[in-house]
Design a protein around this motif. Structure first.
Motif, PDB file in Angstrom:
ATOM      1  N   GLY A   1     -11.620   6.678   1.341  1.00  0.00           N
ATOM      2  CA  GLY A   1     -10.674   5.990   2.155  1.00  0.00           C
ATOM      3  C   GLY A   1      -9.943   4.802   1.809  1.00  0.00           C
ATOM      4  N   GLU A   2      -9.394   4.134   2.617  1.00  0.00           N
ATOM      5  CA  GLU A   2      -8.195   3.251   2.180  1.00  0.00           C
ATOM      6  C   GLU A   2      -9.086   1.717   1.934  1.00  0.00           C
ATOM      7  N   SER A   3      -8.700   0.913   1.072  1.00  0.00           N
ATOM      8  CA  SER A   3      -9.220  -0.411   0.854  1.00  0.00           C
ATOM      9  C   SER A   3      -8.697  -1.251   1.926  1.00  0.00           C
ATOM     10  N   SER A   4      -9.597  -2.192   2.075  1.00  0.00           N
ATOM     11  CA  SER A   4      -9.339  -3.289   3.070  1.00  0.00           C
ATOM     12  C   SER A   4      -8.671  -4.336   2.311  1.00  0.00           C
ATOM     13  N   GLY A   5      -8.642  -4.286   1.119  1.00  0.00           N
ATOM     14  CA  GLY A   5      -8.023  -5.433   0.390  1.00  0.00           C
ATOM     15  C   GLY A   5      -7.716  -4.804  -1.125  1.00  0.00           C
ATOM     16  N   HIS A   6      -7.485  -5.885  -1.859  1.00  0.00           N
ATOM     17  CA  HIS A   6      -7.197  -5.647  -3.435  1.00  0.00           C
ATOM     18  C   HIS A   6      -8.544  -5.213  -3.920  1.00  0.00           C
TER      19      HIS A   6
ATOM     20  N   GLY B   1      -0.457  -1.520  -9.786  1.00  0.00           N
ATOM     21  CA  GLY B   1       0.002  -0.253  -9.888  1.00  0.00           C
ATOM     22  C   GLY B   1       1.112   0.133 -10.386  1.00  0.00           C
ATOM     23  N   GLY B   2       1.557   1.193 -10.890  1.00  0.00           N
ATOM     24  CA  GLY B   2       2.927   1.566 -11.732  1.00  0.00           C
ATOM     25  C   GLY B   2       2.414   2.733 -12.423  1.00  0.00           C
ATOM     26  N   PRO B   3       3.548   3.520 -13.199  1.00  0.00           N
ATOM     27  CA  PRO B   3       3.484   4.644 -13.998  1.00  0.00           C
ATOM     28  C   PRO B   3       2.633   4.414 -15.356  1.00  0.00           C
ATOM     29  N   LEU B   4       2.716   3.196 -15.749  1.00  0.00           N
ATOM     30  CA  LEU B   4       2.038   2.936 -17.130  1.00  0.00           C
ATOM     31  C   LEU B   4       0.601   2.563 -16.613  1.00  0.00           C
ATOM     32  N   ALA B   5       0.269   2.097 -15.592  1.00  0.00           N
ATOM     33  CA  ALA B   5      -1.136   1.751 -15.285  1.00  0.00           C
ATOM     34  C   ALA B   5      -1.806   3.098 -14.902  1.00  0.00           C
TER      35      ALA B   5
ATOM     36  N   ASN C   1       0.780  -1.151   0.015  1.00  0.00           N
ATOM     37  CA  ASN C   1       0.071  -0.153   0.168  1.00  0.00           C
ATOM     38  C   ASN C   1       0.760   1.349   0.047  1.00  0.00           C
ATOM     39  N   ALA C   2       2.144   1.072  -0.232  1.00  0.00           N
ATOM     40  CA  ALA C   2       2.783   2.455  -0.577  1.00  0.00           C
ATOM     41  C   ALA C   2       2.301   3.384  -1.635  1.00  0.00           C
ATOM     42  N   PRO C   3       2.453   4.424  -1.653  1.00  0.00           N
ATOM     43  CA  PRO C   3       2.091   5.335  -2.891  1.00  0.00           C
ATOM     44  C   PRO C   3       2.860   4.987  -4.086  1.00  0.00           C
ATOM     45  N   TRP C   4       2.101   4.716  -5.242  1.00  0.00           N
ATOM     46  CA  TRP C   4       2.687   4.305  -6.345  1.00  0.00           C
ATOM     47  C   TRP C   4       4.080   5.039  -6.724  1.00  0.00           C
ATOM     48  N   ARG C   5       4.003   6.444  -6.477  1.00  0.00           N
ATOM     49  CA  ARG C   5       5.120   7.225  -6.967  1.00  0.00           C
ATOM     50  C   ARG C   5       6.416   7.123  -6.282  1.00  0.00           C
ATOM     51  N   ASP C   6       6.106   6.667  -5.047  1.00  0.00           N
ATOM     52  CA  ASP C   6       7.287   6.214  -4.249  1.00  0.00           C
ATOM     53  C   ASP C   6       7.827   5.032  -4.755  1.00  0.00           C
ATOM     54  N   ALA C   7       6.913   4.134  -4.906  1.00  0.00           N
ATOM     55  CA  ALA C   7       7.419   2.649  -5.133  1.00  0.00           C
ATOM     56  C   ALA C   7       8.212   3.005  -6.699  1.00  0.00           C
ATOM     57  N   PHE C   8       7.801   3.829  -7.616  1.00  0.00           N
ATOM     58  CA  PHE C   8       8.167   4.162  -8.838  1.00  0.00           C
ATOM     59  C   PHE C   8       9.460   4.701  -8.686  1.00  0.00           C
ATOM     60  N   ALA C   9       9.807   5.610  -7.854  1.00  0.00           N
ATOM     61  CA  ALA C   9      10.973   6.358  -7.605  1.00  0.00           C
ATOM     62  C   ALA C   9      12.016   5.367  -6.955  1.00  0.00           C
ATOM     63  N   ALA C  10      11.549   4.482  -6.086  1.00  0.00           N
ATOM     64  CA  ALA C  10      12.520   3.508  -5.637  1.00  0.00           C
ATOM     65  C   ALA C  10      13.176   2.507  -6.631  1.00  0.00           C
ATOM     66  N   THR C  11      11.995   2.077  -7.533  1.00  0.00           N
ATOM     67  CA  THR C  11      12.584   1.258  -8.853  1.00  0.00           C
ATOM     68  C   THR C  11      13.492   2.011  -9.547  1.00  0.00           C
ATOM     69  N   ALA C  12      13.246   3.257  -9.899  1.00  0.00           N
ATOM     70  CA  ALA C  12      14.181   3.847 -10.608  1.00  0.00           C
ATOM     71  C   ALA C  12      15.638   3.933 -10.192  1.00  0.00           C
TER      72      ALA C  12
ATOM     73  N   GLY D   1      -8.043   4.682  -2.035  1.00  0.00           N
ATOM     74  CA  GLY D   1      -6.912   4.944  -1.425  1.00  0.00           C
ATOM     75  C   GLY D   1      -6.031   5.750  -2.350  1.00  0.00           C
ATOM     76  N   LYS D   2      -4.547   5.364  -2.231  1.00  0.00           N
ATOM     77  CA  LYS D   2      -3.653   6.346  -2.894  1.00  0.00           C
ATOM     78  C   LYS D   2      -2.883   5.238  -3.766  1.00  0.00           C
ATOM     79  N   GLY D   3      -3.404   4.427  -4.335  1.00  0.00           N
ATOM     80  CA  GLY D   3      -2.943   3.513  -5.495  1.00  0.00           C
ATOM     81  C   GLY D   3      -3.076   4.546  -6.434  1.00  0.00           C
ATOM     82  N   HIS D   4      -2.691   3.626  -7.857  1.00  0.00           N
ATOM     83  CA  HIS D   4      -2.456   4.656  -8.996  1.00  0.00           C
ATOM     84  C   HIS D   4      -3.847   5.146  -9.630  1.00  0.00           C
ATOM     85  N   VAL D   5      -4.880   4.134  -9.195  1.00  0.00           N
ATOM     86  CA  VAL D   5      -6.347   4.707  -9.683  1.00  0.00           C
ATOM     87  C   VAL D   5      -6.746   5.710  -8.568  1.00  0.00           C
ATOM     88  N   GLY D   6      -6.950   5.683  -7.422  1.00  0.00           N
ATOM     89  CA  GLY D   6      -7.335   6.826  -6.210  1.00  0.00           C
ATOM     90  C   GLY D   6      -6.453   8.023  -6.564  1.00  0.00           C
TER      91      GLY D   6
END
Length: 326
Positions: A237-242, A306-310, A154-165, A216-221
């Motif tokens: 609000g946040e999702s209780s699951g996927h 999630g992810g930038p292309l999504a 559930n980390a923000p997708w932008r943070d996950a993208f930056a870490a992968t980069a 939540g804070k995923g790529h859609v929300g």
């Protein structure tokens, strides 16, 4: 099913990984020269999501991505992973990533990796996050090649993208991608016209019933919020699951000014899902349906981890449906 590794194969894979990690030329393939040439040793150190320091190749050439977000991010940055995980409910990579991931062999699913197949690829870098079961065998993965956990669940997708980069030595390229995406976000938001602030519902139709996705804070929300679009009360609000199943007796809770509907697959699967939905009593009474404001989406992108292309796929679909429409 659990996979066991022959000791000899693990030894060969580990030796190959160490050799590859030590022969980097310092060229990251991006614009992060200072990062890529750390100490001139051909390796550099990054900090993973657990706060652990990991020495990775300065210019990784044989990358395996064990989650949808890491594969998505790598492809957005122009990398070509040699191994990847299958998409949710799919035998190959997520459909929206398939055109860019033709060279990737499937070495895992969301539940676990096939360690023997993975080792046979002799990767020099393995990327994963907490959206997949591979996180439970990170110690075994680290014996095959340098392994970086890019993000917590559930980390923000932008943070996950930056870490992968960062792990790929393409940190500057990642920021450039985000800057371009944010500029487009602003342009689309300014072009929403009468749909500015519209209540936007996002569901997946599966097994004869809807499920809420994209909270939540995923790529859609995150993308819908950035566009100034609102969500139905049950999708805030946040999702209780996927995903969160919705009873057919409570169909009114998924209604909105616009309804984006997909399935666990590509856009064709979404079209099939919509056909099933229209046969359900009361679905046709939803405001979005009566106004012909139902948009079939590529569920492999919208329902992905999630992810930038999504996120880009979400933005494109919203722009096509809502921009300058009443």
């Amino acid at each position: 099913m659990r996979y066991r590794r022959p000791a000899a194969l693990l030894t060969v894979a580990l030796a190959g990984a160490l050799t590859l990690a030590g022969c980097g030329d310092g060229d990251s393939g991006g614009k992060d020269g200072a990062d890529a040439k750390a100490g001139g040793s051909g390796t550099r150190s990054v900090t993973d999501a657990n706060g652990k320091k990991v020495d990775v190749p300065a210019a990784p050439k044989k990358v395996v991505t064990l989650s949808e977000p890491t594969l998505d991010a790598a492809l957005a940055l122009g990398a070509h992973p040699i191994g990847a995980t299958s998409g949710r409910g799919q035998s190959g990579v997520a459909d929206y990533l398939a055109p860019k991931a033709k060279d990737a062999q499937i070495v895992a699913n969301t539940a676990e990796p096939d360690l023997d197949k993975l080792a046979a690829l002799r990767p020099d870098l393995i990327l994963l996050d907490e959206t997949v079961g591979a996180k439970r065998v990170q110690d075994k993965l680290s014996r095959i090649a340098p392994t970086v956990l890019t993000a917590k669940l559930n980390a923000p997708w932008r943070d996950a993208f930056a870490a992968t980069a960062d792990a790929l030595g393409k940190k500057a390229d990642g920021q450039k991608w985000l800057d371009t995406f944010d500029a487009r976000l602003k342009a689309v938001k300014n072009g929403l016209g009468a749909n500015a602030g519209a209540v936007t519902s996002v569901i997946r139709w599966q097994n004869g019933a809807p499920s809420v996705v994209g909270k939540g804070k995923g790529h859609v929300g995150d993308t819908l919020t950035a566009l100034g679009l609102k969500r139905p009360q049950g999708q805030q609000g946040e999702s209780s699951g996927h995903s969160e199943p919705v009873s057919l007796e409570r169909l009114e809770t998924i209604d909105g000014d616009w309804l984006f509907l997909g399935a666990l697959g590509d856009r064709a699967a979404g079209e099939k899902g919509l056909k099933e939905a229209t046969a359900v009593p009361n679905f046709g009474k939803l405001k979005a349906v009566e106004k012909h404001h139902v948009v079939v989406i590529d569920g492999s992108a919208w329902n992905s981890s999630g992810g930038p292309l999504a996120a880009e796929a979400v933005l494109t679909d919203v722009e096509k449906a809502l921009a300058k429409k009443s």
